[in-house]
Design a protein around this motif. Structure first.
Motif, short mmCIF file in Angstrom:
data_model
loop_
_atom_site.label_atom_id
_atom_site.label_comp_id
_atom_site.label_asym_id
_atom_site.label_seq_id
_atom_site.Cartn_x
_atom_site.Cartn_y
_atom_site.Cartn_z
N ALA A 133 6.63 12.36 -10.14
CA ALA A 133 6.81 13.81 -10.28
C ALA A 133 6.89 14.24 -11.74
O ALA A 133 6.32 15.26 -12.13
CB ALA A 133 8.06 14.26 -9.52
N GLN A 134 7.58 13.46 -12.55
CA GLN A 134 7.74 13.85 -13.96
C GLN A 134 6.41 13.83 -14.70
O GLN A 134 6.20 14.58 -15.66
CB GLN A 134 8.74 12.93 -14.65
N ASP A 135 5.47 12.99 -14.23
CA ASP A 135 4.16 12.93 -14.88
C ASP A 135 3.41 14.25 -14.77
O ASP A 135 2.57 14.58 -15.62
CB ASP A 135 3.31 11.81 -14.27
N ILE A 136 3.67 15.01 -13.71
CA ILE A 136 3.01 16.31 -13.55
C ILE A 136 3.36 17.22 -14.72
O ILE A 136 2.52 18.00 -15.19
CB ILE A 136 3.43 16.95 -12.21
N LEU A 137 4.58 17.08 -15.24
CA LEU A 137 5.00 17.87 -16.38
C LEU A 137 4.62 17.23 -17.72
O LEU A 137 4.30 17.95 -18.68
CB LEU A 137 6.52 18.06 -16.36
N ASP A 138 4.64 15.91 -17.80
CA ASP A 138 4.58 15.24 -19.10
C ASP A 138 3.26 14.56 -19.44
O ASP A 138 2.99 14.33 -20.62
CB ASP A 138 5.68 14.17 -19.17
N ARG A 139 2.46 14.20 -18.44
CA ARG A 139 1.31 13.35 -18.73
C ARG A 139 -0.04 14.03 -18.56
O ARG A 139 -1.08 13.37 -18.58
CB ARG A 139 1.36 12.08 -17.85
N HIS A 140 -0.04 15.34 -18.42
CA HIS A 140 -1.33 16.06 -18.35
C HIS A 140 -1.99 16.02 -19.74
O HIS A 140 -1.32 16.06 -20.77
CB HIS A 140 -1.14 17.49 -17.85
N ARG A 141 -3.31 15.93 -19.72
CA ARG A 141 -4.09 15.84 -20.94
C ARG A 141 -5.37 16.67 -20.80
O ARG A 141 -5.85 16.87 -19.68
CB ARG A 141 -4.49 14.38 -21.24
N PHE A 173 -5.53 16.36 -15.16
CA PHE A 173 -5.75 15.00 -14.69
C PHE A 173 -7.17 14.85 -14.18
O PHE A 173 -7.74 15.78 -13.60
CB PHE A 173 -4.77 14.66 -13.56
N ASP A 174 -7.74 13.66 -14.36
CA ASP A 174 -9.01 13.32 -13.72
C ASP A 174 -8.76 12.99 -12.26
O ASP A 174 -7.61 12.78 -11.84
CB ASP A 174 -9.67 12.13 -14.43
N THR A 175 -9.83 12.90 -11.49
CA THR A 175 -9.70 12.50 -10.09
C THR A 175 -10.74 11.45 -9.74
O THR A 175 -11.79 11.35 -10.39
CB THR A 175 -9.88 13.70 -9.14
N VAL A 176 -10.44 10.70 -8.69
CA VAL A 176 -11.39 9.74 -8.11
C VAL A 176 -11.47 10.03 -6.62
O VAL A 176 -10.44 10.15 -5.95
CB VAL A 176 -10.91 8.28 -8.34
N ASP A 177 -12.67 10.17 -6.11
CA ASP A 177 -12.87 10.39 -4.68
C ASP A 177 -12.52 9.11 -3.93
O ASP A 177 -13.18 8.09 -4.08
CB ASP A 177 -14.32 10.80 -4.41
N ALA A 178 -11.47 9.18 -3.12
CA ALA A 178 -10.97 8.00 -2.40
C ALA A 178 -11.51 7.93 -0.97
O ALA A 178 -11.00 7.16 -0.16
CB ALA A 178 -9.45 7.99 -2.40
N GLY A 179 -12.52 8.74 -0.64
CA GLY A 179 -13.12 8.70 0.68
C GLY A 179 -12.51 9.72 1.62
O GLY A 179 -11.89 10.70 1.21
N GLY A 180 -12.70 9.46 2.91
CA GLY A 180 -12.19 10.37 3.93
C GLY A 180 -10.74 10.07 4.27
O GLY A 180 -10.13 9.12 3.75
N ILE A 181 -10.19 10.85 5.18
CA ILE A 181 -8.79 10.69 5.56
C ILE A 181 -8.53 9.33 6.22
O ILE A 181 -7.48 8.73 6.04
CB ILE A 181 -8.34 11.84 6.49
#
Length: 220
Positions: A133-141, A173-181
């Protein structure tokens, strides 16, 4: 963008902080009622609401509550949301620490997200479940930063997934497509990507190395 957040714990609270800072119109709800969210509302400018009202008019709704609490959410939760609302769920199954045994996951072999989707009666996109959770505040680039962290995102609705990935990009943040549900087991607790602070290449590799078998501590 109008965004509803159901759950004001660590993830929900910090998403409220970041999304309001980015200029989004955020409504936030918890299980205890809007009167308990005054402090968060004053800090962020978000609108505290009841859970049944959080999705009203929303283009994106984040459901970030303990898995055991999902069946207790109000019925018809998304009836007044935007027609193309994307629903993000951040849930993890902790049968021994919190949730108890959930038959659909244990006996039917459903992923946490597929089970949640059935409870909600609406397709979901799985994201943020392995994020600190803290990364949402601190690790965005900013985009292109070599230290930018990547998050896995799974879902069946490609349009909704694109919308969610664009929002995560805006969050830094970047994202990676992890497929379907049905592939979202690759990011469940105990897998290599869970809690991984790394970029696209490492996250992609970790997803590929995951095993569908739950570790004993994550089985009921």
């Amino acid at each position: 963008m109008r965004i509803g957040i159901i759950g004001a714990g660590n993830i929900g609270g910090n998403l409220t902080r970041r999304l309001t800072a980015l200029g989004h119109d955020v409504s936030v709800a918890n299980s205890r009622g809007p009167e308990t969210l005054t402090e968060l509302a004053e800090e962020t400018g978000a609108t505290p609401v009841r859970a049944e009202d959080a999705a009203r008019g929303a283009e994106i709704v984040v459901v970030t509550v303990p898995l055991k609490a999902v069946p207790d959410l109000p019925s018809g939760l998304f009836d007044e949301a935007a027609d193309d609302v994307a629903v993000i769920e951040t849930g993890n199954y902790y049968p021994r620490r919190r949730d108890g045994r959930i038959a659909g996951i244990e006996d039917e072999g459903l992923t946490e997200s597929r089970w949640t989707e059935r409870q909600l009666g609406h397709p979901v996109i799985k994201a943020f479940n392995g994020t600190y959770a803290q990364d949402i505040l601190d690790r965005h680039r900013p985009a292109g930063d070599p230290d930018r962290q990547a998050l896995p995102v799974a879902g069946d609705d490609e349009a909704a997934k694109r919308k969610v990935r664009a929002l995560i990009d805006e969050l830094g943040f970047d994202t990676v497509d992890a497929g379907g549900i049905d592939d979202s087991w690759r990011q469940q607790p105990g897998t290599p990507v869970y809690g991984l602070r790394a970029g696209v290449e490492a996250v992609t590799k970790a997803l590929a190395e995951a095993s569908p078998e739950r570790k004993p501590e994550f089985r009921g």
